[in-house]
Design an enzyme around this catalytic site. Structure first.
Site, short mmCIF file in Angstrom:
data_model
loop_
_atom_site.label_atom_id
_atom_site.label_comp_id
_atom_site.label_asym_id
_atom_site.label_seq_id
_atom_site.Cartn_x
_atom_site.Cartn_y
_atom_site.Cartn_z
N SER A 1 0.85 -1.19 0.00
CA SER A 1 0.00 0.00 0.00
C SER A 1 0.88 1.24 0.00
O SER A 1 1.88 1.29 0.71
CB SER A 1 -0.92 0.01 1.23
N ASN B 1 -7.99 -3.23 1.93
CA ASN B 1 -8.68 -2.60 0.81
C ASN B 1 -10.18 -2.56 1.01
O ASN B 1 -10.86 -1.63 0.56
CB ASN B 1 -8.33 -3.33 -0.49
N LYS C 1 -3.91 -7.49 3.35
CA LYS C 1 -4.07 -6.43 2.35
C LYS C 1 -5.49 -6.43 1.80
O LYS C 1 -6.06 -5.36 1.51
CB LYS C 1 -3.06 -6.63 1.22
#
Length: 340
Positions: A120, A192, A188
């Site tokens: 990220s 998101n 992750k």
């Protein structure tokens, strides 16, 4: 330290630059020859083929793939036969964590360490650093620690958490081995999903502020238009760019996401260059699937995902059905070109 980078797009290219700026040697490959030439001009070692790419890497090789999720399997099929026992293959894209489990099992049989790294940082990562969520073999992760440390934003990127005390760990540097294979992309994925929800909350709130003046506007007076009971309560012409600038300072909803929103509005207060079509690349869907399968309530994240579908006119037929039903049971004709 030496590492190879496959994929020199917006993310892979900037990550390569950040690593070189921190003294690492980069061997690079991309199907786009121009991208390879450009990176070579900046100091990377170019490769014109995957075979040449692998030959230029010292053993044990460390290969980082920064490519779309749809291309990972076919790239592994080409790269894995060129690797030796002890080599490390890293997928830094937004792959589905279940795919990591499958890939890892297949590669470990040949002695290849497969790491999944959720990244990220976006286009600002070269300057600010990248937050890395890592899954895979612990020893391989330790071997690559200098790479992760260079990519991470560093401890000074945020104030130290008061309640953390003297607890050790790499999280304060902006990277963390979250667990075994798949753990990095799992974290992750949820990251998101949360991003979807945060974006939707800001968007809905700012949209409400933009409609705070509806009481000053002329509205149709007919059976198809709901009246405003108290128009004077909605008579504010609010300066949205200034409000976002205000909220950046001292509020509990301040964030980097709000910083970026304020910047976009400062440059274009009406956002005339955007149509409002919002894509989703898969992570939100995977997050909701995990929520369902694990029995973890995630109504905000689910709503944010479905709202993205609506921005792409995916609800258009449903909207027509609603209009048709109103016509059938009440004789209500559609209002054309009007809101209310």
């Amino acid at each position: 330290m030496q590492i190879g980078m496959i994929g020199l797009g917006r993310m892979g290219g900037n990550m390569t630059r950040r690593l070189m700026q921190n003294g690492h040697q980069l061997v690079v490959y991309d199907v786009n020859e121009t991208a390879v030439e450009k990176m070579a001009a900046e100091g990377a070692i170019p490769a014109g083929s995957l075979l040449e790419f692998m030959e230029k890497l010292e053993q044990p090789r460390a290969v980082w793939m920064m490519i779309p999720a749809a291309l990972v399997d076919q790239t592994i099929e080409k790269v894995a036969p060129l690797m030796n026992e002890g080599d490390m293959l890293i997928d830094g894209g937004n792959s589905y964590y279940r795919d990591d489990l499958r890939r890892s099992k297949k590669l470990v049989a040949d002695g290849i360490h497969y790491l999944d790294v959720g990244v990220s940082g976006g286009v600002w990562g070269q300057e600010r650093g990248y937050c890395l969520m890592i899954g895979g073999n612990e020893a391989a992760c330790k071997h690559l620690d200098p790479i992760f440390k260079s990519l991470g934003p560093g401890e000074n990127s945020a104030p130290r958490t008061p309640g953390r005390g003297e607890r050790a760990g790499t999280a304060v540097e902006g990277y963390l081995r979250c667990g075994s294979s798949g753990a990095g992309h799992f974290v992750k994925m949820v990251h998101n999903g949360i991003e979807y929800g945060l974006m939707a909350a800001y968007a809905e709130g700012l949209n409400l502020l933009a409609h705070a003046n509806v009481g000053t506007k002329q509205r149709d007076r007919d059976a198809e238009t709901a009246p405003i009971a108290d128009p004077e309560a909605y008579s504010y012409d609010l300066d949205i760019p200034e409000i976002t600038e205000l909220w950046r300072r001292g509020t509990v909803i301040a964030s980097w996401l709000l910083d970026l929103t304020a910047d976009a509005l400062a440059r274009d207060s009406t956002l005339k260059n955007f149509t409002g079509r919002v894509s989703d690349s898969g992570e939100g869907r995977w997050t909701i699937r995990a929520a369902v399968e694990s029995g973890s309530p995630a109504p905000v994240l689910a709503t944010a995902l479905f709202e993205r579908f609506s921005t792409r006119a995916e609800a258009q037929f449903a909207d027509k059905i609603l209009s048709a039903m109103r016509s059938e049971f009440g004789g209500h004709a559609e209002k054309k070109g009007a809101s209310g």
